[in-house]
Write an enzyme that holds these catalytic residues in place. Sequence first.
Site, PDB file in Angstrom:
ATOM      1  N   ASP A 211      51.131  56.672  58.023  1.00  0.00           N
ATOM      2  CA  ASP A 211      49.882  56.492  57.123  1.00  0.00           C
ATOM      3  C   ASP A 211      50.192  55.321  56.060  1.00  0.00           C
ATOM      4  O   ASP A 211      50.817  55.468  54.783  1.00  0.00           O
ATOM      5  CB  ASP A 211      49.170  57.753  56.568  1.00  0.00           C
ATOM      6  CG  ASP A 211      48.059  57.466  55.705  1.00  0.00           C
ATOM      7  OD1 ASP A 211      46.850  57.354  56.488  1.00  0.00           O
ATOM      8  OD2 ASP A 211      47.908  57.154  54.757  1.00  0.00           O
TER       9      ASP A 211
ATOM     10  N   TYR B 113      48.339  49.241  49.825  1.00  0.00           N
ATOM     11  CA  TYR B 113      49.785  49.710  49.365  1.00  0.00           C
ATOM     12  C   TYR B 113      50.889  48.569  49.449  1.00  0.00           C
ATOM     13  O   TYR B 113      51.931  48.857  48.870  1.00  0.00           O
ATOM     14  CB  TYR B 113      50.304  50.711  50.560  1.00  0.00           C
ATOM     15  CG  TYR B 113      49.464  52.163  50.456  1.00  0.00           C
ATOM     16  CD1 TYR B 113      48.383  52.388  49.543  1.00  0.00           C
ATOM     17  CD2 TYR B 113      49.542  53.029  51.567  1.00  0.00           C
ATOM     18  CE1 TYR B 113      47.445  53.497  49.925  1.00  0.00           C
ATOM     19  CE2 TYR B 113      48.877  54.115  51.681  1.00  0.00           C
ATOM     20  CZ  TYR B 113      47.785  54.321  50.584  1.00  0.00           C
ATOM     21  OH  TYR B 113      47.008  55.448  50.984  1.00  0.00           O
TER      22      TYR B 113
ATOM     23  N   LYS C 134      44.342  50.843  56.393  1.00  0.00           N
ATOM     24  CA  LYS C 134      42.859  50.955  55.801  1.00  0.00           C
ATOM     25  C   LYS C 134      42.503  49.538  55.524  1.00  0.00           C
ATOM     26  O   LYS C 134      43.201  48.732  54.685  1.00  0.00           O
ATOM     27  CB  LYS C 134      42.880  51.832  54.645  1.00  0.00           C
ATOM     28  CG  LYS C 134      43.602  53.365  55.148  1.00  0.00           C
ATOM     29  CD  LYS C 134      43.460  54.411  54.104  1.00  0.00           C
ATOM     30  CE  LYS C 134      44.606  55.269  54.298  1.00  0.00           C
ATOM     31  NZ  LYS C 134      46.003  55.322  53.777  1.00  0.00           N
TER      32      LYS C 134
ATOM     33  N   HIS D 127      38.978  52.303  53.442  1.00  0.00           N
ATOM     34  CA  HIS D 127      39.416  53.371  52.236  1.00  0.00           C
ATOM     35  C   HIS D 127      38.593  53.900  51.336  1.00  0.00           C
ATOM     36  O   HIS D 127      39.045  55.261  51.095  1.00  0.00           O
ATOM     37  CB  HIS D 127      40.403  52.197  51.667  1.00  0.00           C
ATOM     38  CG  HIS D 127      41.519  52.735  51.006  1.00  0.00           C
ATOM     39  ND1 HIS D 127      42.779  52.100  51.120  1.00  0.00           N
ATOM     40  CD2 HIS D 127      41.966  54.209  50.573  1.00  0.00           C
ATOM     41  CE1 HIS D 127      43.882  52.993  50.397  1.00  0.00           C
ATOM     42  NE2 HIS D 127      43.352  54.049  50.130  1.00  0.00           N
TER      43      HIS D 127
HETATM   44  P1  NAD Z   1      51.716  64.153  47.942  1.00  0.00           P
HETATM   45  O1  NAD Z   1      50.816  65.356  47.760  1.00  0.00           O
HETATM   46  O2  NAD Z   1      52.109  63.933  49.381  1.00  0.00           O
HETATM   47  O3  NAD Z   1      52.915  64.152  47.016  1.00  0.00           O
HETATM   48  C1  NAD Z   1      54.136  63.205  46.960  1.00  0.00           C
HETATM   49  C2  NAD Z   1      55.016  63.885  45.881  1.00  0.00           C
HETATM   50  O4  NAD Z   1      55.287  65.018  45.932  1.00  0.00           O
HETATM   51  C3  NAD Z   1      56.381  63.070  45.927  1.00  0.00           C
HETATM   52  O5  NAD Z   1      56.172  61.745  45.565  1.00  0.00           O
HETATM   53  C4  NAD Z   1      57.011  63.627  45.372  1.00  0.00           C
HETATM   54  O6  NAD Z   1      57.180  63.626  43.978  1.00  0.00           O
HETATM   55  C5  NAD Z   1      56.667  65.242  45.693  1.00  0.00           C
HETATM   56  N1  NAD Z   1      57.427  65.538  46.712  1.00  0.00           N
HETATM   57  C6  NAD Z   1      57.043  65.425  48.182  1.00  0.00           C
HETATM   58  N2  NAD Z   1      57.780  66.322  48.992  1.00  0.00           N
HETATM   59  C7  NAD Z   1      58.596  67.011  48.331  1.00  0.00           C
HETATM   60  C8  NAD Z   1      59.341  68.350  48.466  1.00  0.00           C
HETATM   61  N3  NAD Z   1      59.689  68.553  49.612  1.00  0.00           N
HETATM   62  N4  NAD Z   1      60.122  68.872  47.374  1.00  0.00           N
HETATM   63  C9  NAD Z   1      59.623  68.378  46.184  1.00  0.00           C
HETATM   64  N5  NAD Z   1      58.753  67.481  45.767  1.00  0.00           N
HETATM   65  C10 NAD Z   1      58.033  66.611  46.853  1.00  0.00           C
HETATM   66  O7  NAD Z   1      51.075  62.821  47.437  1.00  0.00           O
HETATM   67  P2  NAD Z   1      50.419  61.591  47.816  1.00  0.00           P
HETATM   68  O8  NAD Z   1      51.558  60.377  48.105  1.00  0.00           O
HETATM   69  O9  NAD Z   1      49.526  61.019  46.924  1.00  0.00           O
HETATM   70  O10 NAD Z   1      49.662  61.733  49.087  1.00  0.00           O
HETATM   71  C11 NAD Z   1      50.154  61.434  50.583  1.00  0.00           C
HETATM   72  C12 NAD Z   1      49.842  60.299  51.310  1.00  0.00           C
HETATM   73  O11 NAD Z   1      48.415  60.394  51.271  1.00  0.00           O
HETATM   74  C13 NAD Z   1      49.970  58.870  50.529  1.00  0.00           C
HETATM   75  O12 NAD Z   1      51.389  58.476  50.658  1.00  0.00           O
HETATM   76  C14 NAD Z   1      49.025  58.052  51.263  1.00  0.00           C
HETATM   77  O13 NAD Z   1      49.414  57.793  52.564  1.00  0.00           O
HETATM   78  C15 NAD Z   1      47.649  59.151  51.501  1.00  0.00           C
HETATM   79  N6  NAD Z   1      46.719  58.892  50.197  1.00  0.00           N
HETATM   80  C16 NAD Z   1      45.560  58.360  50.560  1.00  0.00           C
HETATM   81  C17 NAD Z   1      44.719  58.028  49.634  1.00  0.00           C
HETATM   82  C18 NAD Z   1      43.282  57.504  50.143  1.00  0.00           C
HETATM   83  O14 NAD Z   1      42.430  57.282  49.432  1.00  0.00           O
HETATM   84  N7  NAD Z   1      43.066  57.773  51.304  1.00  0.00           N
HETATM   85  C19 NAD Z   1      44.957  58.431  48.253  1.00  0.00           C
HETATM   86  C20 NAD Z   1      46.050  58.804  48.128  1.00  0.00           C
HETATM   87  C21 NAD Z   1      47.041  59.245  48.984  1.00  0.00           C
END
Ligand code: NAD
Length: 277
Positions: free
Chosen positions: A47, A52, A77, A110
């Site tokens: 994704d 990004y 997106k 998005h």
């Molecule tokens: P997430 O909830 O996936 O959290 C990611 C963070 O959690 C990492 O940076 C790390 O600090 C921690 N983490 C991940 N795995 C871990 C583990 N196994 N142990 C300990 N810590 C861990 O947050 P995110 O990146 O905001 O969301 C995931 C994805 O969603 C994004 O990368 C993106 O692709 C998507 N996203 C989309 C939108 C949108 O507006 N459509 C907005 C935000 C994110």
Amino acid sequence: MSQSTPLITLNDKNQIPQLGYGVWQVPDIEAEKVVQEALKVGYTHVDTAAIYQNEIGTGKALKAAGKPRKETFITTKLWNEDQGRDKALKALDTSLSKLGVEYVDLYLIHWPSPQRGLYLESWKTLVEMKKSGKVKSIGVSNFMPEHLERIIGETGETPVINQIELHPRFQQKELRAIHEKHGIVTECWSPLGQGQLLADPVIAAIAKKHGKSAAQVIIRWHLDNKFVVIPKSVTPSRIKENFDVFGFSLDKEDMQKLAALDSKEGRIGPNPLTAAF
Ligand code: NAD
């Protein structure tokens, strides 16, 4: 041993792997490395988004993996500034060129960005894009009930997915009911609450009981709820850990405890109605 990800059938009959790898905030140069790592571990779904700024690195990783194109599900997106027909058509071509692919599996608007007044026109353009074959499935992200009802009512075309903030502390029950009514799949961003949920004592206790990590319990909760989920990590051991979620299940008591974490104040990201971008 590689584990195959369950597939969810969308309302256009295409299928999406239920667990994907998200790359928000990953610099382009690093994306090439970490996406390759994810593909090696077994993820079949990535994704990304134009905003990004890592579509080039993501595309290089896809190429380096050397897998047939159809084996990886790619989402990107349309950014808010590119809403409206002409800009959107150009933005898709730019994304395809950066990714180095002929088509993406899923293209999302998005954010509704309601103050621009262009999300309906943008949605009509996505319908055109699907017909052109450059996009296999079309959906939206961060759409609230009023935005969903409007685009469906005006075009008769229902998005396959709404990608929204959703985690145990913000379970979005009202929006999910609208999704269910229209046959829209719920895809969850920030499933780990950007890491903020990992220290939650309720989640920690469930993790201990199963001999799993907090992240694995949260991802399993999303899978058990039939959501599509796209956790992000750039750490190889965590990329692997977040994919190792198919060999256990949560019981009724776990699910009840996790359901009770829902909070009206649980939103971490911007509110789509008031976001000023
Ligand atoms: P997430 O909830 O996936 O959290 C990611 C963070 O959690 C990492 O940076 C790390 O600090 C921690 N983490 C991940 N795995 C871990 C583990 N196994 N142990 C300990 N810590 C861990 O947050 P995110 O990146 O905001 O969301 C995931 C994805 O969603 C994004 O990368 C993106 O692709 C998507 N996203 C989309 C939108 C949108 O507006 N459509 C907005 C935000 C994110």
